[in-house]
Enzyme design. Structure first.
Site: not given
Ligand SMILES: Cc1cc2nc3c(=O)[nH]c(=O)nc-3n(C[C@H](O)[C@H](O)[C@H](O)COP(=O)(O)OP(=O)(O)OC[C@H]3O[C@@H](n4cnc5c(N)ncnc54)[C@H](O)[C@@H]3O)c2cc1C
Ligand code: SF4
Ligand code: SF4
Ligand code: FES
Lengths: 234, 535
Positions: B14, B11, B235, B357, B374, B272, B9
């Site tokens: 990662g 994001g 939401h 997440e 975040l 919410r 991952g």
């Molecule tokens: C519209 C929206 C608005 C939001 N606003 C806020 C906010 O204002 N403040 C806040 O704190 N939170 C907010 N959130 C929540 C927050 O954005 C997320 O919880 C957070 O960004 C998750 O980050 P992450 O790095 O865990 O996962 P992600 O950013 O989802 O990254 C996951 C990564 O894993 C990879 N991956 C997944 N499965 C596989 C696989 N099988 N093989 C290889 N790679 C894989 C993907 O390609 C990606 O790179 C919001 C969410 C949404 C949807």
């Protein structure tokens, strides 16, 4: 609604295929209709459907558009981005062009303590709105003839860091954009015209040129044109 | 090639883990199925929480707000770590170059960062970068990671974890989307940072398409645990039809929610989950709900939510300045996920960590506070990297079973001995069933009905073959795999929702519409002979 879509199977066969997609709000919706109801092999990329992940950029009648923000019109001709290796249908290889970000010095090299204010914020606000959709890259005529050109988004981002008051090594960024960089741009403005985020890479390139001149670099084209040894042979 | 650390991952979580590990001199590989800048984190607009100065706010209030929202399910000690470490992590982002919004007249770099108030917070403590907080964090981290030479491999789809019978992990197995080949990547430690799973509610989620629970199912299959899978935050205001998020600021600034008769029916500023339930009650009875922000005026709206005005015009053909915006709640965030301990070690496995997440690190409990996720993806991902590098490793005695099984399965799916089934119809159907029967209002009857249908789909899919047989760039196959994982995660969510016979936070059971003391604990899921079981 009928759309004409370029197909490419990853080997050689390139052809245009017509699809009837009905009424759709966005081109991306049309893509999903095709994949879900007509042809499961149709290949494209999309994640956010809201214009923020940059995955879905394609060309519509020769102009770069985000599929998720474009409302299609009858007989639109859809093709993948230019100057990228097409992998399958709309999917193109992004990794090589993305590598140019580091080459252009587009990162914070050395943090220097600074207390930015709203004026500072505005200096790099627009440039940092970039979603790396590469529309600008696909529109840039220099890349048609010189694949090594750093290209608009990398240069715009290099400027974004060079203009950041926290950057303690601006000269390194300026040095990174000299070769295949700011002087190779023709200032045609195509990049600025297509950017969905309202970014002005051309303007940023001009600003980088100014920084370059201030750091003692000069325009190599200008040098060969005017300062080359005068020819008195006639 | 054996890496010190494999990160699945790319994001916010990662990338944070990768930079931290790289700064510690580790040999790290980060892998994602698309590109880092396509990750869902870029969609976050609101902000990232941290108490940057103690005038009018305090770390203690941040802790208190977080615990209060969690409905008793968060772990106080973990929450303390999160909130205490918040300021130093914002400083970390500041020093990497994140272009935050600013205020004038500050004395220190941290004090210069602008903050806004999000729902449930007792003070303005969400640091933001205009409406692009997630975008600007991810892109800055990506620029940094690339410049440091972090090895990033894109378009590799993680299928399963390499592990032995004891649950000792040694990396993961990937499907190379480019070539169609299977690739084993071995590492001393693995961090799963694969994001949430709200896309199991396909068509009824604000999430990106890729939030499909791939790793949640991989963890179950490897013998690991998931927890609180029933805790899904909805939401309240997504655009009807496309489920695109209309942010809270619309209501915060005085927008109304009205029904078809034009009457207000709820307190727009309530938490919410309450607002979502009020809206859903109307929709369930066949009604529609609208967001009315016309009285705020063009100028204010253009300034406040330019992105959303554009999206409303595009997706709904509606101009919110002059028209009502039809809205519906949509699945937004998964509080539960991969069960891990305070060290972020995945329960049931060794050498394996989870962050972001995808993990249930016991921070959000039954409800997440805006701006805390975040924060989690930075603070806890860096912590996971440190722990993963510093901990003792067990030796994995796997016999190549994972690769062997995956190969056979892939050959079957790409072969022709089986039924081609309409995976897209199934995906839509699954999303609808889950939203209607396992969404905002739940009861035993609906959940059992949903379970029956989802299990039947899972069974059907396990016999099905792909409609696209090509090896290279087979995105149909990826959708197929994602649906498979989503259905397994959906089952985990359903058994957990059935087990929790009470209402708490985001989980509302109309047949048990009250909190029960004996349920002030987590639900835990694991796989037992192919079936998801809950305790
Ligand atoms: C519209 C929206 C608005 C939001 N606003 C806020 C906010 O204002 N403040 C806040 O704190 N939170 C907010 N959130 C929540 C927050 O954005 C997320 O919880 C957070 O960004 C998750 O980050 P992450 O790095 O865990 O996962 P992600 O950013 O989802 O990254 C996951 C990564 O894993 C990879 N991956 C997944 N499965 C596989 C696989 N099988 N093989 C290889 N790679 C894989 C993907 O390609 C990606 O790179 C919001 C969410 C949404 C949807
Ligand atoms: S202005 Fe320069 S960078 Fe932009 S498209 Fe023209 S040549 Fe390319
Ligand atoms: S500068 Fe604009 S067109 Fe170019 S990649 Fe960034 S967002 Fe896309
Ligand atoms: S799908 Fe993300 S920009 Fe279009």
């Amino acid at each position: 609604m009928k759309l004409e879509i370029m197909r490419f199977d990853g080997k050689r066969v390139e052809r245009y295929e017509e699809f009837e997609v009905g009424r759709v709000a966005t081109l991306l919706e049309a893509f999903y209709r095709i994949k879900e109801f007509e042809d499961p092999t149709f290949t494209f990329e999309a994640e956010c459907r809201s214009g923020i992940c940059g995955a879905c950029a394609v060309r519509v009648n020769g102009k770069e558009r985000l599929a998720c923000s474009h409302t299609p019109m009858e007989n639109d001709r859809i093709e993948p981005l230019e100057y990228h290796e097409v992998q399958r249908d709309m999917l193109v290889r992004r990794e090589d062009s993305f590598e140019k970000l580091t080459k252009a010095g587009a990162y914070l090299h050395r943090y220097e303590r600074s207390v930015p204010d709203t004026k500072e914020e505005r200096k790099t606000e627009i440039q940092s709105d970039c979603i790396l959709c590469e529309s600008c890259y696909s529109a840039c005529p220099v890349l048609a003839i010189d694949g090594s050109f750093l290209g608009p988004f990398a240069l715009s981002r290099a400027y974004r860091y060079a203009a950041d008051s926290r950057e303690g090594a601006k000269e390194e960024i300026v040095a990174s954009v000299q070769n295949s960089g700011v002087w190779d741009c023709t200032l045609c403005g195509e990049c600025t015209a297509v950017c969905p985020q309202g970014i002005d890479p051309k303007g940023d390139i001009l600003a980088l040129r100014t920084l370059s001149l201030q750091s003692g670099y000069s325009d190599p084209n200008f040098a060969t044109l005017s300062f080359s040894t005068p020819d008195f042979s006639f | 090639m054996n890496y010190d650390l494999l990160i699945i991952g790319a994001g916010g979580a990662g990338l944070s883990a990768a930079i931290e590990a790289m700064q510690r001199g580790a040999k790290v590989l980060m892998v994602c199925k698309t590109l880092p800048t396509r990750s869902q984190t870029v969609m976050a607009q609101g902000g990232i929480n941290a108490v940057l100065h103690e005038s009018g706010d305090s770390v203690e209030s941040h802790i208190e707000d977080t615990l209060k929202a969690s409905g008793g399910l968060a772990d106080e000690e973990s929450v303390r770590v999160l909130c205490k470490e918040a300021p130093s992590n914002i400083e970390w982002l500041e020093r990497l170059g994140v272009p935050f919004s600013r205020i004038d007249g500050a004395k220190t770099p941290l004090e210069s960062i602008a903050q806004r108030r999000l729902g449930g917070a007792s003070a303005p403590r969400a640091c933001y970068a205009q409406d692009y907080t997630g975008l600007k964090i991810v892109h800055t981290l990506y620029d940094k990671a690339s410049s440091m030479g972090v090895e990033i491999r894109t378009r590799l789809f993680a299928l399963s974890l390499i592990h032995d019978e004891e649950g000792v992990c040694a990396g993961a197995l990937f499907l190379d989307i480019e070539s169609g080949e299977l690739k084993e990547i071995r590492a001393s430690a693995t961090i799963v940072a694969s994001g949430g799973f709200s896309s199991i509610y396909h068509g009824y989620t604000t999430n990106a398409y890729g939030s499909s629970a791939d790793m949640h199912s991989a963890i179950l299959e490897a013998g690991g645990y998931l927890s609180n899978m029933e805790m899904i935050q909805f939401h309240p205001t997504a655009l009807e039809g496309s489920a695109i998020l209309i942010s809270e600021s619309a209501r915060g600034e005085g927008g109304y929610l009205i029904d078809e008769r034009g009457e207000r029916f709820t307190n727009e500023l309530a938490p919410r989950d309450e607002v979502s339930r009020a809206i859903f009650s109307k929709i369930e009875r066949g009604g529609r709900v609208f967001l009315d922000i016309r009285h705020l005026g063009r100028e204010k709206l253009e300034h406040l939510m330019p992105q959303e005005l554009h999206l409303c015009r595009l997706h709904a053909g509606i101009d919110p300045v002059e028209e009502l915006v039809p809205v519906s709640p949509a699945a937004h965030y998964s509080m539960g996920g991969i069960e891990c301990d305070r060290q972020l070690r995945v329960s049931g496995l060794y050498n394996c960590y989870a962050a972001g997440e995808c993990a249930n690190a016991h921070l959000h409990g039954a409800n997440r506070l805006g701006g805390n996720s975040l924060l989690e993806i930075v603070v806890f991902a860096r912590m996971a990297a440190v722990n993963a590098l510093e901990s003792d490793k067990r030796v994995c005695r796997d016999t190549g079973e994972t690769l062997h099984k995956a190969k056979a399965e892939l050959e079957r799916i790409l072969g022709s001995e089986g039924e081609e089934c309409d995976i897209y119809a199934m995906r839509r159907e699954a999303g609808r069933i889950l939203f209607e029967d396992a969404g905002i209002h739940r009861d035993a009857k609906g959940l059992e009905k949903a379970m029956e249908k989802i299990s039947a789909m899972r069974e059907r899919l396990s016999q099905a073959v792909s409609s696209d047989k090509s090896a290279r760039f087979n995105t149909y196959l990826i959708d197929f795999m994602q649906l498979r994982s989503s259905l397994m995660a959906a089952e985990a969510m359903l058994v957990s929702a059935l087990a929790r016979e009470e209402s708490r936070g985001a989980h509302y059971r109309s047949d048990f519409p009250y909190e029960r003391q004996e349920w002030c604990r987590d639900t835990l899921c694991r796989l037992c002979e192919g079936e998801v079981v809950v305790s």
